[in-house]
Design a protein around this motif. Sequence first.
Motif, PDB file in Angstrom:
ATOM      1  N   ASP A 268       0.838  -1.192   0.000  1.00 14.82           N
ATOM      2  CA  ASP A 268       0.000   0.000   0.000  1.00 14.82           C
ATOM      3  C   ASP A 268       0.881   1.253   0.000  1.00 14.82           C
ATOM      4  O   ASP A 268       2.060   1.198   0.356  1.00 14.82           O
ATOM      5  N   ALA A 269       0.280   2.382  -0.356  1.00 15.72           N
ATOM      6  CA  ALA A 269       1.043   3.630  -0.411  1.00 15.72           C
ATOM      7  C   ALA A 269       1.511   4.073   0.973  1.00 15.72           C
ATOM      8  O   ALA A 269       2.629   4.558   1.127  1.00 15.72           O
ATOM      9  N   LYS A 270       0.652   3.909   1.950  1.00 16.36           N
ATOM     10  CA  LYS A 270       0.993   4.369   3.301  1.00 16.36           C
ATOM     11  C   LYS A 270       1.218   3.146   4.187  1.00 16.36           C
ATOM     12  O   LYS A 270       0.277   2.589   4.752  1.00 16.36           O
ATOM     13  N   VAL A 271       2.480   2.725   4.254  1.00 15.69           N
ATOM     14  CA  VAL A 271       2.826   1.545   5.037  1.00 15.69           C
ATOM     15  C   VAL A 271       4.022   1.859   5.931  1.00 15.69           C
ATOM     16  O   VAL A 271       4.729   2.842   5.736  1.00 15.69           O
ATOM     17  N   ASN A 272       4.243   0.974   6.895  1.00 18.16           N
ATOM     18  CA  ASN A 272       5.422   1.059   7.743  1.00 18.16           C
ATOM     19  C   ASN A 272       6.565   0.392   6.987  1.00 18.16           C
ATOM     20  O   ASN A 272       6.712  -0.827   7.017  1.00 18.16           O
ATOM     21  N   LEU A 273       7.351   1.187   6.273  1.00 20.64           N
ATOM     22  CA  LEU A 273       8.410   0.620   5.436  1.00 20.64           C
ATOM     23  C   LEU A 273       9.462  -0.119   6.251  1.00 20.64           C
ATOM     24  O   LEU A 273      10.036  -1.099   5.791  1.00 20.64           O
ATOM     25  N   GLY A 274       9.730   0.341   7.461  1.00 27.40           N
ATOM     26  CA  GLY A 274      10.724  -0.327   8.300  1.00 27.40           C
ATOM     27  C   GLY A 274      10.344  -1.767   8.576  1.00 27.40           C
ATOM     28  O   GLY A 274      11.157  -2.684   8.434  1.00 27.40           O
ATOM     29  N   LEU A 275       9.087  -1.971   8.946  1.00 25.89           N
ATOM     30  CA  LEU A 275       8.604  -3.323   9.226  1.00 25.89           C
ATOM     31  C   LEU A 275       8.656  -4.191   7.972  1.00 25.89           C
ATOM     32  O   LEU A 275       9.094  -5.342   8.016  1.00 25.89           O
ATOM     33  N   ILE A 276       8.233  -3.631   6.850  1.00 28.70           N
ATOM     34  CA  ILE A 276       8.247  -4.407   5.606  1.00 28.70           C
ATOM     35  C   ILE A 276       9.678  -4.757   5.206  1.00 28.70           C
ATOM     36  O   ILE A 276       9.967  -5.878   4.805  1.00 28.70           O
TER      37      ILE A 276
END
Length: 114
Positions: free
Chosen positions: A91-99
Amino acid sequence: MIDRALIELNKTEGIKGSMVVGKDGLVIASQLPGNIDAELVGAMASASFGAAERTAAELGMGNLEQTMIEGEHGKVLMVDAGEGILVVLADAKVNLGLIRITMKRTAEKIKAMF
């Protein structure tokens, strides 16, 4: 085995689908939504990752570890997974660190499977 790793990865909040594509563009495993052409996405991801690898090498940045395409409605993240590339649609607004952490762990599992 790879499909099982992708199914687990897709449980991460914000991830819409994932796949492993060979560096030649052929799909190795896919857990993408049914409305997405995995073969087409795999070929484009391979080409994008290859161009990013060449750019990193040309700029003396060493081996490419990850690249991301960010659009208005989502993101595509790609991580080196040894013989293949781990591709995630998010998704556009995600927690990139977790991903990124989850992708790194999944890529290590995939490397061990080859």
